[in-house]
Design an enzyme around this catalytic site. Structure first.
Site, PDB file in Angstrom:
ATOM      1  N   ARG A   1      43.829  77.371  13.959  1.00  0.00           N
ATOM      2  CA  ARG A   1      43.817  75.862  13.781  1.00  0.00           C
ATOM      3  C   ARG A   1      42.125  75.940  12.996  1.00  0.00           C
ATOM      4  NH1 ARG A   1      47.526  74.535  13.166  1.00  0.00           N
ATOM      5  NH2 ARG A   1      48.685  71.660  13.065  1.00  0.00           N
TER       6      ARG A   1
ATOM      7  N   GLU B   1      42.290  72.548   3.197  1.00  0.00           N
ATOM      8  CA  GLU B   1      42.924  73.341   2.739  1.00  0.00           C
ATOM      9  C   GLU B   1      43.252  72.098   1.551  1.00  0.00           C
ATOM     10  OE1 GLU B   1      45.630  74.566   5.883  1.00  0.00           O
ATOM     11  OE2 GLU B   1      45.242  75.577   6.914  1.00  0.00           O
TER      12      GLU B   1
ATOM     13  N   HIS C   1      48.328  79.278   5.271  1.00  0.00           N
ATOM     14  CA  HIS C   1      49.195  78.848   5.961  1.00  0.00           C
ATOM     15  C   HIS C   1      50.277  79.206   6.403  1.00  0.00           C
ATOM     16  CE1 HIS C   1      48.321  74.650   8.889  1.00  0.00           C
ATOM     17  NE2 HIS C   1      49.211  75.045   9.511  1.00  0.00           N
TER      18      HIS C   1
END
Length: 337
Positions: A256, A285, A304
């Site tokens: 994370r 993000e 990601h």
């Protein structure tokens, strides 16, 4: 007749969810309502009081009434959605954690919430190793150099070359499903794997347990993060922690983004304190254009995607189907949050 709302997306497909459920429940009478979410074509984000969800709260409010079970990956299970879910008893979230669910509101209504821990452990671990090797051997930068017409034989200079994984001390922060698999792969390279995780009940024979984060950082040339993001772990790697890592180390994060102070990492790359860094996750993000890490040297970035494999999607559907089957047959459901 049990009504099931399938809120899949373009990764965990409704067709896979439905097929996996039907395979397991046999002749149990069920009916399906399907909603396809826009993720990952449209990025997730905060929706009302939940995070990492597709912005389809109204659509969920329109469809959730009458459903006893909801299976989803990215649907926002907010308080407003739950207010409409008068018959809902089970929510299966096909991801490692149900960050897109208002757990307090679900508990108050007697709704069980399940997740799919470990569904992407292998995929994320493999991507982590790829990030580490990319940072160690500067593969993205070298590739771009060759494409641009250069032939940097000067990079063979002793002062420019990297160290080998074989024999290198590697520190793993967080020893859950992903961290454990990462440690196993690094061990296969011949690395000396060390682990910091005060909550892990045990550490396998191919890794050595370290009691403090600073002790792990001080003895690691590569540090790979696999902890969950909590108030206690937010910014657990900042300027002070980076200073403890030996000069020329590498930091990898596929867990994370909030675990790391990215501006501190960018500065450490500029000064050469870190030889390289690699990230698949970011505190914001998509990564903002003005983010300093974009301009930092010797950094590898991916959007990601660490858990993105076909096996992850099908494994997620399989885990959710097992949970639905257990519920319908009155059995205890694994992975209750």
């Amino acid at each position: 007749m049990t009504r099931i709302l399938l809120a899949g997306d373009h990764f965990v497909l409704n067709e896979h969810l439905k097929a996996a459920i039907l395979e397991r429940i046999g002749a149990a009478p069920v009916s399906f309502t399907e909603l396809t979410l826009p993720w990952p074509v449209v990025p997730f984000g905060p929706v009302a009081e939940v995070d990492e969800a597709s912005d389809i709260e109204q659509e969920m409010m329109d469809l959730i009434g009458g459903a006893e079970i909801c299976v989803t990956q990215m649907a926002p299970i907010t308080r407003r959605v739950l207010d409409r879910a008068v018959d809902l008893r089970l929510v299966c979230v096909t991801r490692g954690g149900p960050i897109n669910v208002n757990l307090e509101a679900a508990q108050a209504r007697g709704i069980s919430v399940m997740s799919a821990p470990g569904r992407n452990a292998i995929a994320t671990a493999e991507h982590t190793i790829a990030l580490a090797l990319s940072a160690l051997r500067r593969i993205p930068q070298i590739h771009n150099s060759v494409v641009a017409g250069e032939w940097r034989s000067d990079l063979y200079s002793y002062s420019e070359v990297a160290f080998e994984l074989h024999g290198a001390p590697v520190g793993i922060v967080g020893y859950g499903a992903v961290g454990r698999h990462v440690a196993w792969i690094f061990n296969g390279f011949g690395a000396h794997v060390r682990v910091f995780d005060p909550f892990a009940p045990s550490v396998d024979g191919f890794a050595e347990r370290v009691e403090t984060l600073d002790a792990l950082l001080a003895g690691s040339r590569i540090v790979s993060l696999h902890a969950r993001l909590t108030p206690e772990t937010r910014n657990m790697i900042g300027a002070a922690q980076l200073a403890v890592i030996p000069d020329g180390g590498i930091l990898v994060n596929a867990a994370r983004g909030g675990l790391v102070d990215m501006n501190a990492v960018a500065s450490a790359l500029v000064t050469g304190k870190l030889m390289g860094a690699a990230f698949d996750v970011f505190d914001t993000e998509p990564l903002p254009p003005e983010a300093k890490i974009r301009q930092a040297p010797n950094v590898t970035l991916s959007p990601h995607l660490a858990g993105a494999t076909q096996e992850t999607a099908r494994r997620a559907a399989s885990i959710a189907a097992d949970q639905v089957s257990a519920y319908l047959k009155g059995r205890t459901i694994a992975a209750a949050v």
